[in-house]
Enzyme design. Structure first.
Site, short mmCIF file in Angstrom:
data_model
loop_
_atom_site.label_atom_id
_atom_site.label_comp_id
_atom_site.label_asym_id
_atom_site.label_seq_id
_atom_site.Cartn_x
_atom_site.Cartn_y
_atom_site.Cartn_z
N ARG A 36 27.58 -36.13 62.24
CA ARG A 36 28.47 -35.09 61.69
C ARG A 36 29.19 -34.35 62.81
O ARG A 36 30.36 -33.97 62.67
CB ARG A 36 27.65 -34.10 60.85
CG ARG A 36 27.19 -34.68 59.52
CD ARG A 36 26.10 -33.81 58.88
NE ARG A 36 26.52 -32.43 58.78
CZ ARG A 36 25.67 -31.39 58.84
NH1 ARG A 36 24.37 -31.58 59.04
NH2 ARG A 36 26.12 -30.17 58.74
N LYS B 29 14.12 -29.24 57.66
CA LYS B 29 13.27 -28.87 58.81
C LYS B 29 12.23 -27.83 58.40
O LYS B 29 11.08 -27.89 58.83
CB LYS B 29 14.14 -28.35 59.96
CG LYS B 29 14.99 -29.44 60.60
CD LYS B 29 15.66 -28.99 61.87
CE LYS B 29 16.92 -28.21 61.65
NZ LYS B 29 18.11 -29.03 61.36
N SER C 81 20.19 -29.91 55.83
CA SER C 81 19.71 -30.02 57.21
C SER C 81 18.71 -28.91 57.53
O SER C 81 17.59 -29.17 58.01
CB SER C 81 20.90 -29.96 58.17
OG SER C 81 20.47 -29.92 59.50
N ASP D 245 17.61 -36.34 59.74
CA ASP D 245 18.50 -35.19 59.95
C ASP D 245 19.06 -35.18 61.37
O ASP D 245 20.25 -34.90 61.57
CB ASP D 245 17.74 -33.89 59.66
CG ASP D 245 18.59 -32.68 60.01
OD1 ASP D 245 19.68 -32.54 59.43
OD2 ASP D 245 18.19 -31.89 60.88
N HIS E 139 13.74 -18.20 58.45
CA HIS E 139 14.75 -18.91 59.24
C HIS E 139 16.02 -18.07 59.29
O HIS E 139 16.48 -17.55 58.28
CB HIS E 139 15.09 -20.27 58.61
CG HIS E 139 16.20 -20.97 59.33
ND1 HIS E 139 16.00 -21.66 60.50
CD2 HIS E 139 17.53 -21.03 59.07
CE1 HIS E 139 17.17 -22.15 60.92
NE2 HIS E 139 18.10 -21.78 60.08
#
Length: 434
Positions: free
Chosen positions: A168, A187, A183, A161, A82
């Site tokens: 947020r 995922k 968050s 999320d 990621h």
């Protein structure tokens, strides 16, 4: 349990128990806890932070709020990568086939991008016929057969999320390390990976502008991953200027092909080899990082990495002949050089502003409804530290409209020259494993 008591507890800097966090996430997801109470809690977290245990529990509560992808039928250790985003971030296009070519399964779930350029799927769709609309069984079969496949984000992954992020976004609590870390990791974990390699960007074009903030985020995510049983590490890499040369969808596919051929930009190649080495090592395909890197370098030099990319494209309906004939990728009507107005050394390339210029050409989406022009974008000719003569090209603008004056003005303002020689920025700042 009452939400008001939990808000008060966090406001006073006390640790929430696992049961309390699970109660909050379940209640917020099903609507029994209202937005105004969740807003108060996220603001308390923003100021008071969260412990390691709280972050891990929050992450898993969000994972368990929806579907979880089962990749158990894929042979081997599934390693996901990621990136926290950036400009010209072509790493996934290179890493997928590169790591797959040495036998590491890459089961990638990707999305479409908002912002400067498209997401990984948009970029791949620059290859005619390529599609990600495959069912889960076919996805698993392709990974077992070719070691790499990409599927679109589907199902009901981490609904807590999604709901929390939207809140947020409108309550000035996006910029909280525990909430960002939970968050992102929720995922990744819901997507079924056994191990996770994180590329945390730092600098002007990154979400985290300072090295200290990037380090805090990287450590928080690595701790969460390792606490919930996913072998996780992070590389902190530079995003004070765009990565590689290309910014734009088809242009980045072209750069990925060059890199897999061993002819890519130095910084993109180095980052892919670093991230890839960690993926190979975590997948237990090499005993050391040095051995892992040697495997990847060999795959580039003997052509197996490029062959892996061709097989990957054709298996998902793509025209793999683009690898040998890149003129088959979408081409912009106009190629316009941005000429230096004076001589000097490139001292600054403000990455996010360069990304904005690419978006104005049509390379990215300003809103979810925006159409992307896959052909357009920018190709840098110079990077920080390079010498430039007056009249020499700083970059090439690939556009489907002739009047690019507004784009040029942004570019001139954000590619800065100095009379004195300038050091190129450090590419890889740190590697964090615990």
């Amino acid at each position: 349990m009452r939400m008001v008591d939990l808000i008060e507890k966090k406001r006073d800097g006390l640790e929430l128990s696992s049961e309390e966090i699970k109660y909050i996430i379940k209640g917020y997801t099903d609507g029994s806890i209202p937005d105004y109470q969740m807003s108060a809690l996220t603001m308390a977290i923003y100021f008071k932070g969260m412990t390691e245990n709280e972050r891990a529990t929050l992450t898993m509560a969000m994972v368990e709020s929806g579907d979880q992808i089962d990749l158990s039928k894929i042979e081997g250790v599934k390693v996901d990568k990621h990136s926290t985003g950036g400009v010209g971030d072509t790493t996934t296009l290179v890493l997928g086939p590169l790591v797959a070519s040495v036998g590491v399964p890459v089961a990638k779930m990707s999305g479409r991008g908002l912002g400067h350029t498209g997401g990984t799927i948009d970029k791949l769709e620059a290859v005619e016929g390529f599609h990600v609309e495959i069912d889960n069984d076919e996805f698993i079969q392709l990974v077992n057969k070719n070691k790499v496949a990409v599927i679109g984000q589907s199902g009901n992954l981490t609904p807590a999320d999604k709901k929390l992020y939207a809140l947020r976004d409108v309550t000035a609590t996006v910029d909280s390390i525990p909430l960002i870390a939970s968050s992102i990791m929720s995922k990744k974990i819901a997507a079924g990976a056994d191990a996770i390699v994180l590329d945390v960007k730092t600098g002007a074009g990154a979400f985290m502008k300072t090295l200290e903030d990037s380090r805090r985020l990287a450590k928080a995510m690595v701790q969460i991953g390792n606490n919930v049983g996913r072998n996780t590490m992070a590389v902190i890499s530079d995003m004070s200027q765009p990565l590689g040369f290309a910014i734009g969808n088809a242009l980045e596919v072209q750069e990925a092909i060059d890199t897999l051929r061993g002819e890519g930009p130095e910084d993109l190649t180095e980052l892919c080899l670093t991230l890839g080495s960690h993926m190979v090592f975590l997948a237990k395909k090499a005993a050391t990082l040095k051995e892992a890197r040697a495997l990847l370098e060999k795959a580039i030099s003997d052509g197996s990495a490029l062959e892996s990319f061709k097989v990957f494209l054709s298996s998902q309906g793509g025209d793999a002949s683009v690898v040998d004939d890149m003129s088959r990728l979408p081409q912009a009507k106009y190629k316009i050089e941005l000429e230096a107005k004076e001589e000097g050394y490139v001292s600054e390339i403000v990455a996010d502003e360069i990304g904005t210029a690419a978006m104005l050409l049509g390379a990215g989406r300003a809103t979810k409804e925006s159409e992307i022009d896959l052909a357009v974008g920018l190709v840098l000719r110079k990077k920080i530290g390079d010498k430039v003569e007056k009249g020499e090209s700083l970059l090439t603008i690939h556009s489907n409209f002739e009047d690019v004056q507004e784009v040029k003005e942004i570019l001139y303002e954000n590619i800065r020259l100095s009379k004195e020689a300038v050091e190129a920025p450090i590419l890889i700042h740190e590697e964090i494993t615990e």
